[in-house]
Design an enzyme around this catalytic site. Structure first.
Site, PDB file in Angstrom:
ATOM      1  N   PRO A 204      -1.254  -1.861  -8.054  1.00 39.06           N
ATOM      2  CA  PRO A 204       0.145  -2.156  -7.805  1.00 39.06           C
ATOM      3  C   PRO A 204       0.378  -3.107  -6.628  1.00 39.06           C
ATOM      4  O   PRO A 204      -0.314  -3.046  -5.617  1.00 39.06           O
ATOM      5  CB  PRO A 204       0.771  -0.786  -7.515  1.00 39.06           C
ATOM      6  N   ASN A 205       1.334  -3.981  -6.850  1.00 35.91           N
ATOM      7  CA  ASN A 205       1.832  -4.953  -5.875  1.00 35.91           C
ATOM      8  C   ASN A 205       0.874  -6.107  -5.597  1.00 35.91           C
ATOM      9  O   ASN A 205       1.237  -7.043  -4.893  1.00 35.91           O
ATOM     10  CB  ASN A 205       2.239  -4.265  -4.562  1.00 35.91           C
TER      11      ASN A 205
ATOM     12  N   ARG B 202       3.956 -11.434  -0.534  1.00 37.16           N
ATOM     13  CA  ARG B 202       4.114 -10.248   0.317  1.00 37.16           C
ATOM     14  C   ARG B 202       3.221 -10.294   1.553  1.00 37.16           C
ATOM     15  O   ARG B 202       2.067 -10.693   1.477  1.00 37.16           O
ATOM     16  CB  ARG B 202       3.826  -8.970  -0.482  1.00 37.16           C
TER      17      ARG B 202
ATOM     18  N   TYR C 237      -2.224 -10.047   3.926  1.00 36.87           N
ATOM     19  CA  TYR C 237      -2.921 -10.323   2.672  1.00 36.87           C
ATOM     20  C   TYR C 237      -3.221 -11.796   2.420  1.00 36.87           C
ATOM     21  O   TYR C 237      -3.885 -12.131   1.446  1.00 36.87           O
ATOM     22  CB  TYR C 237      -2.111  -9.764   1.502  1.00 36.87           C
TER      23      TYR C 237
ATOM     24  N   ASN D 178      -9.561  -2.923  -6.820  1.00 38.64           N
ATOM     25  CA  ASN D 178      -8.631  -2.844  -5.700  1.00 38.64           C
ATOM     26  C   ASN D 178      -7.454  -2.041  -6.241  1.00 38.64           C
ATOM     27  O   ASN D 178      -6.593  -2.582  -6.941  1.00 38.64           O
ATOM     28  CB  ASN D 178      -8.190  -4.222  -5.227  1.00 38.64           C
TER      29      ASN D 178
ATOM     30  N   ALA E  36      -2.220   0.844  -3.317  1.00 39.56           N
ATOM     31  CA  ALA E  36      -1.772   2.115  -2.737  1.00 39.56           C
ATOM     32  C   ALA E  36      -2.329   3.325  -3.487  1.00 39.56           C
ATOM     33  O   ALA E  36      -2.469   4.400  -2.896  1.00 39.56           O
ATOM     34  CB  ALA E  36      -0.255   2.172  -2.710  1.00 39.56           C
TER      35      ALA E  36
ATOM     36  N   HIS F 224      -5.082   5.737  -2.033  1.00 37.24           N
ATOM     37  CA  HIS F 224      -4.855   6.779  -1.043  1.00 37.24           C
ATOM     38  C   HIS F 224      -4.394   8.110  -1.619  1.00 37.24           C
ATOM     39  O   HIS F 224      -4.386   9.107  -0.901  1.00 37.24           O
ATOM     40  CB  HIS F 224      -3.855   6.271   0.002  1.00 37.24           C
TER      41      HIS F 224
ATOM     42  N   ASP G 100     -10.568  10.411 -11.031  1.00 36.64           N
ATOM     43  CA  ASP G 100     -11.183  11.115 -12.145  1.00 36.64           C
ATOM     44  C   ASP G 100     -11.541  10.167 -13.294  1.00 36.64           C
ATOM     45  O   ASP G 100     -12.546  10.372 -13.975  1.00 36.64           O
ATOM     46  CB  ASP G 100     -10.268  12.228 -12.645  1.00 36.64           C
TER      47      ASP G 100
ATOM     48  N   GLU H  78     -15.124  -0.256  -4.744  1.00 39.88           N
ATOM     49  CA  GLU H  78     -13.756  -0.275  -4.220  1.00 39.88           C
ATOM     50  C   GLU H  78     -13.618  -1.457  -3.264  1.00 39.88           C
ATOM     51  O   GLU H  78     -14.450  -1.632  -2.370  1.00 39.88           O
ATOM     52  CB  GLU H  78     -13.505   1.042  -3.483  1.00 39.88           C
TER      53      GLU H  78
ATOM     54  N   HIS I 110     -10.806  -3.896  -0.848  1.00 39.65           N
ATOM     55  CA  HIS I 110      -9.493  -4.089  -0.221  1.00 39.65           C
ATOM     56  C   HIS I 110      -9.518  -5.402   0.535  1.00 39.65           C
ATOM     57  O   HIS I 110     -10.485  -5.675   1.269  1.00 39.65           O
ATOM     58  CB  HIS I 110      -9.164  -2.943   0.738  1.00 39.65           C
ATOM     59  N   LEU I 111      -8.486  -6.200   0.369  1.00 35.08           N
ATOM     60  CA  LEU I 111      -8.390  -7.478   1.072  1.00 35.08           C
ATOM     61  C   LEU I 111      -8.346  -7.269   2.585  1.00 35.08           C
ATOM     62  O   LEU I 111      -8.999  -7.973   3.343  1.00 35.08           O
ATOM     63  CB  LEU I 111      -7.149  -8.248   0.617  1.00 35.08           C
ATOM     64  N   SER I 112      -7.553  -6.290   3.025  1.00 32.68           N
ATOM     65  CA  SER I 112      -7.434  -5.990   4.446  1.00 32.68           C
ATOM     66  C   SER I 112      -8.361  -4.825   4.800  1.00 32.68           C
ATOM     67  O   SER I 112      -8.895  -4.162   3.911  1.00 32.68           O
ATOM     68  CB  SER I 112      -5.983  -5.624   4.795  1.00 32.68           C
TER      69      SER I 112
ATOM     70  N   ARG J 158      -5.468  -0.029   9.727  1.00 36.37           N
ATOM     71  CA  ARG J 158      -4.042  -0.131   9.408  1.00 36.37           C
ATOM     72  C   ARG J 158      -3.376   1.228   9.605  1.00 36.37           C
ATOM     73  O   ARG J 158      -3.883   2.074  10.325  1.00 36.37           O
ATOM     74  CB  ARG J 158      -3.886  -0.671   7.984  1.00 36.37           C
TER      75      ARG J 158
END
Length: 144
Positions: A10-11, A18, A23, A74, A77, A80, A87, A98, A100-102, A107
């Site tokens: 998402p996003n 954004r 990002y 990625n 959200a 978390h 699962d 996994e 993540h860009l940041s 954070r």
């Protein structure tokens, strides 16, 4: 040739718009093009996918069973709190990295926790678009 699914949650379709300070300024399409260019000599077949919907991401993970050699995820959200995505990863037994860009560990406190990391072969954070390339390299080494 390894078949790798590169998934974004998402996003991430809003990259380039954004929170550019976190990002970056590249769009998801530009990042996907970078990934394709950087991996062109790796003997991989990439499929790119993005959805803002948890169930759609889960269905895509399920569909990868028997078809893909690895997943780069990625989860945004969902990282978390989505035990359902956790699962799904666990159920297909496909190596998943996994990404993540940041750097989620520096954070907000809620971002420090990943409910999917224990079912992934690695977590790569804070390397921007290069993190995806590193994840693909790791998956091609994992499955030789």
């Amino acid at each position: 040739m390894k078949k790798i699914l590169v998934m974004n949650g998402p996003n991430l379709n809003m990259l380039g718009i954004r929170e550019k300070g976190i990002y970056g300024v590249k769009t998801l399409n530009e990042i996907n093009s970078f990934i394709a260019e950087q991996t062109k000599n790796m003997e991989v077949e990439l499929e790119f996918f993005q959805s803002n919907h948890e169930g759609v991401l889960i269905d895509k993970i399920h569909d990868a069973y028997g078809d893909k050699d690895g997943i780069v995820l990625n989860a945004g959200a969902y990282t978390h709190y989505s035990y359902a995505i956790r699962d799904a990863i666990s159920s297909v037994s496909i190596p998943c990295v996994e990404v993540h860009l940041s750097d989620i560990h520096v954070r907000e406190a809620f971002r420090h926790i990943s409910v999917i990391s224990d079912v992934c072969v690695a977590q790569i954070c804070g390397k921007g678009e290069q993190g995806y390339v590193d994840a693909i390299a790791l998956l091609t080494e994992e499955r030789k």
